[in-house]
Design an enzyme around this catalytic site. Structure first.
Site, mmCIF file in Angstrom:
data_model
loop_
_atom_site.group_PDB
_atom_site.id
_atom_site.type_symbol
_atom_site.label_atom_id
_atom_site.label_comp_id
_atom_site.label_asym_id
_atom_site.label_seq_id
_atom_site.Cartn_x
_atom_site.Cartn_y
_atom_site.Cartn_z
ATOM 1 N N ASP A 230 0.812 -1.212 0.000
ATOM 2 C CA ASP A 230 0.000 0.000 0.000
ATOM 3 C C ASP A 230 0.854 1.275 0.000
ATOM 4 O OD1 ASP A 230 -2.426 1.466 0.288
ATOM 5 O OD2 ASP A 230 -2.162 1.526 2.457
ATOM 6 N N GLU A 479 3.271 -8.131 7.333
ATOM 7 C CA GLU A 479 2.081 -8.809 6.822
ATOM 8 C C GLU A 479 2.337 -9.809 5.708
ATOM 9 O OE1 GLU A 479 -1.160 -6.134 6.062
ATOM 10 O OE2 GLU A 479 -1.168 -5.399 8.128
ATOM 11 N N TYR A 533 -7.021 -3.199 12.421
ATOM 12 C CA TYR A 533 -7.810 -2.004 12.115
ATOM 13 C C TYR A 533 -9.245 -2.136 12.599
ATOM 14 C CZ TYR A 533 -3.776 -0.278 9.660
ATOM 15 O OH TYR A 533 -2.522 0.192 9.384
ATOM 16 N N GLU A 569 0.221 -1.504 14.151
ATOM 17 C CA GLU A 569 -0.627 -0.641 13.318
ATOM 18 C C GLU A 569 -2.061 -0.637 13.832
ATOM 19 O OE1 GLU A 569 -0.528 -1.447 9.092
ATOM 20 O OE2 GLU A 569 1.649 -1.685 9.088
#
Ligand code: GCB
Length: 680
Positions: A230, A479, A533, A569
């Site tokens: 990303d 990840e 998230y 994160e």
């Protein structure tokens, strides 16, 4: 294309020993690589371990060394995307780029080339570009016993370098330095030409992985680079280019380990490598090693005749402490090495290295620095800014450190690749702790060649950064697709290797696997890190579900792996200036509310001693590839891309300083809380 032409290209490429470049026909191979997962497991026992990097000390001037920068405005041409190796075939490096028929574009170095012009084709280019500039080298550099070196801080992704038309060096992988002794190619006392071919293509065996495909387009075909990570695949000469000298016999490499003992006794163990000659041929030489404090006073010294290793003891040492953990954070000494010959007064070579002295250790439920347990409060970051892309810019870098300190952070993760050497030096000096990550993002399709490249990335990273006091852990991946069973053997081998070269730091990584038990990597790490998230990708809008989920999940990671846990994160995309009451996703109000809920969870977790850190995603907004989920890039920044605070920055600042106050008795900034009323 006819077979004959194909064969010709292959032969020419092979003759030029440009084995790493991907030829036109290999685009198809890249496509076929999609088939790689056909094998579910590999035997990694025959993997070839990387050769140890040697040298690459950061170029520093001294009385025996000169450093010249080749930064500035270079010339650039873009190859045709359908024929990336045309320049190799046509030997563009043998002539000036102006004499090819391509348009010359002026390009600053360091910078990514993508956003400097207004040309969409250059921004989205897939394949090679060529850089060139001329430079002079003084004739006195050709004197006997002087070596001339050329060093690149980073070129993304592959680089081939020629000097005056002769192949001087090659390097694959971005974000890491490379150098070569180049005296034999140089016209001393005269003008020289340097040509660099930069290839930005990522394939299934590059770190990070990507795919190049050929797709139909309105004017024929287009070569499309896709990737799952990303951030924008910026390319070019991203960091400084240096030309520098060393004497013929010179200090080639230095490796340090530091420790704080009882009664304020500091200890530095060093290992040296001398260039040119074995120890026996240089037996009349010795090393004068002196440690100078900030006032330039020598506080420890040693005369070393073995030229290989030694130990300095530093009474009443001033330890290196993180920001806000001590009134004197980031204390750096200067370690000076003087290579001398008995009979001569002037040293043969002098190299000075900043050094912070500290001890680092870890257990199954803590990470400690100088004997004190750490609680990390910080960010995942990116090297990213408007126009410059991933190009080093000292003004942006200093602004970032000023903001880190303003907000009260004490750490960041170099997500998702090694950051500049200059930033590592800043981190040392400001007392900002670094989780140092290699460029492996979203790794998939595990296989031996990829593992070799991944190991090499870690080897180069550790070699480059091992002497920085600020580095407290190595992150081996972000990840990776570790729900796959095939990830287990891969990460077992990777962690084993990395641990063997880890230079006194624990291993970590950021996993997003859910549930924790399904992660095939985390069992091999010393610190468990996860990205989550809540109320963003999971249950968007539901800030009422954060505290419970976060608390519960962190406990599961700990219960399963029995290691210290960090949240690497969490966050929410936020459009600066968009407000909504009640809070609604993408608004500044929502980011603030989401943070506040996470703080509640983190505070509950902090009671359980193994929870050792919270990192917001992200420090600042950053550019990504074009996709319908991103409005001008990823907006999860606490700061805008221009490094101005969003609302949540103020809340985060209050929290980070308050933690420093509670844990380490740090004083609070006078403007932390705004006056509202006299409550009495
Ligand atoms: C992640 C990735 C990071 C992304 C982030 C996001 O998990 O590690 O690279 O930018 O999520 O915002 O989606």
């Amino acid at each position: 294309m006819c077979n004959l032409k194909r064969l010709w290209i292959v032969l020419v490429s092979a003759t030029l020993l440009y084995a790493n470049a991907i030829g036109i026909e290999e685009y198809e191979e890249v496509q076929q690589d999609k088939q790689m997962p056909a094998r579910r497991s590999y035997n990694y026992s025959n993997v070839v371990l990387p050769r140890s990097t040697v040298g690459l000390l950061y170029p520093r001037e001294s009385e025996t060394r000169e450093v010249r920068s080749l930064d500035g405005v270079w010339q650039l041409i873009k190859s045709n995307a359908s024929d990336p190796l045309q320049g190799i075939r046509e030997e563009w490096y043998k002539q000036t780029l102006r004499s090819t028929e391509h348009e010359i574009i002026l390009m600053p170095v360091p910078a990514s080339y993508n956003d400097v012009t207004v040309d969409q084709q250059l921004r989205d280019h897939v394949g090679t570009v060529w850089y060139e500039r001329n430079f002079f080298v003084p004739s006195y550099w050709s004197k006997d016993r002087v070596r001339t070196w050329l060093r690149f801080g980073s070129v993304h992704y592959q680089a081939v370098v020629w000097i005056n038309g002769q192949l001087a060096m090659r390097h694959t992988i971005g974000h890491l330095p490379f150098e070569e002794e180049v005296g034999r190619f140089i016209n001393y006392g005269n003008e020289n030409r340097i040509t660099v071919m930069v290839d930005n293509r990522l394939g299934n065996r590059s770190i990070p992985q990507g795919q190049v495909t050929k797709q139909p387009a309105d004017n024929g075909v287009a070569y499309v680079q896709s990737y799952t990570f990303d951030f924008f695949n910026y390319a070019g000469i991203h960091r400084s280019v240096h030309l520098y000298t060393t004497p013929e016999t010179y200090i080639k490499d230095v490796e340090l380990k530091t420790q704080i003992g009882n009664q304020e006794l500091g200890r530095i163990d060093y290992r040296l490598m001398i260039g040119n000659g074995s120890v026996s041929t240089i037996k009349t030489y010795y090393m004068l090693v002196q440690l100078r404090d900030r006032n330039n006073v020598v506080v420890a010294h040693q005369i070393n005749h073995n030229l290989q290793n030694g130990t300095l003891l530093v009474p009443k040492v001033k330890p290196w402490w993180p920001f806000l953990m001590h009134p004197l954070p980031g204390y750096m000494y200067t370690l000076e090495f003087q290579l001398k010959v008995d009979s001569e007064v002037a040293p043969l070579d002098v190299y000075r290295l900043p050094v912070g002295i500290r001890s680092l250790s870890w257990s199954n439920d803590s990470l400690t620095l100088n004997g004190k347990p750490l609680y990390l409060r910080g960010f995942g970051k990116h090297e990213d800014s408007d126009i410059r892309g991933k190009g080093l810019d000292n003004a942006v870098l200093m602004r970032d450190f000023n903001l880190l300190k303003w907000v009260g952070a004490n750490a960041y993760r170099t997500s998702h690749y090694p950051y500049s050497e200059e930033s590592m030096q800043f981190a040392d000096e400001h007392g900002i702790m670094i989780i140092d990550e290699c460029p492996s993002v979203n790794t998939d399709l595990f296989e031996p060649q990829l593992l070799e490249n991944h190991m090499s990335a870690l080897e180069q990273l550790i070699h480059r950064d091992r002497n920085h006091a600020s580095v407290i852990a190595w992150s081996i991946a972000n990840e990776p697709r570790t729900k796959k069973k095939s990830a287990e053997a891969y990460f077992g081998a990777l962690a084993n290797y990395t641990r063997s070269i880890a230079q006194g730091r624990p291993l970590t990584a950021a996993s997003n696997v859910d549930p924790p038990t399904a992660c095939m990597m985390s069992q091999f790490l010393d610190i468990t890190g996860f990205n989550r998230y809540n109320a963003w990708y999971h249950n968007p809008g539901r800030t009422d579900m954060i505290v419970h989920s976060m608390y519960d999940e962190a406990r599961k990671w700990h219960e399963h792996y029995k290691k210290p846990v960090i949240v690497f994160e969490y966050g929410a995309d936020t459009m600066e200036g968009y407000h909504s009451l009640p809070a609604y996703i993408w608004s500044e109000d929502y980011q603030t509310e989401l943070f506040s809920k996470h703080f509640q969870a983190f505070d509950k977790l902090r009671q359980l001693k193994w929870f050792i850190g919270e990192f917001v995603w992200n420090f600042a907004d950053f550019k990504t590839e074009q996709t319908y989920t991103r409005v001008g890039g990823n907006k999860k920044g606490v700061f805008t891309r221009n490094r101005q605070p969003k609302d949540a920055a103020h809340l985060l600042r209050q929290r980070y300083h308050a933690i420093a106050f509670k844990l380490d008795n740090a004083s609070l900034p006078a403007d932390l809380f705004k006056y509202i009323i006299d409550w009495n």
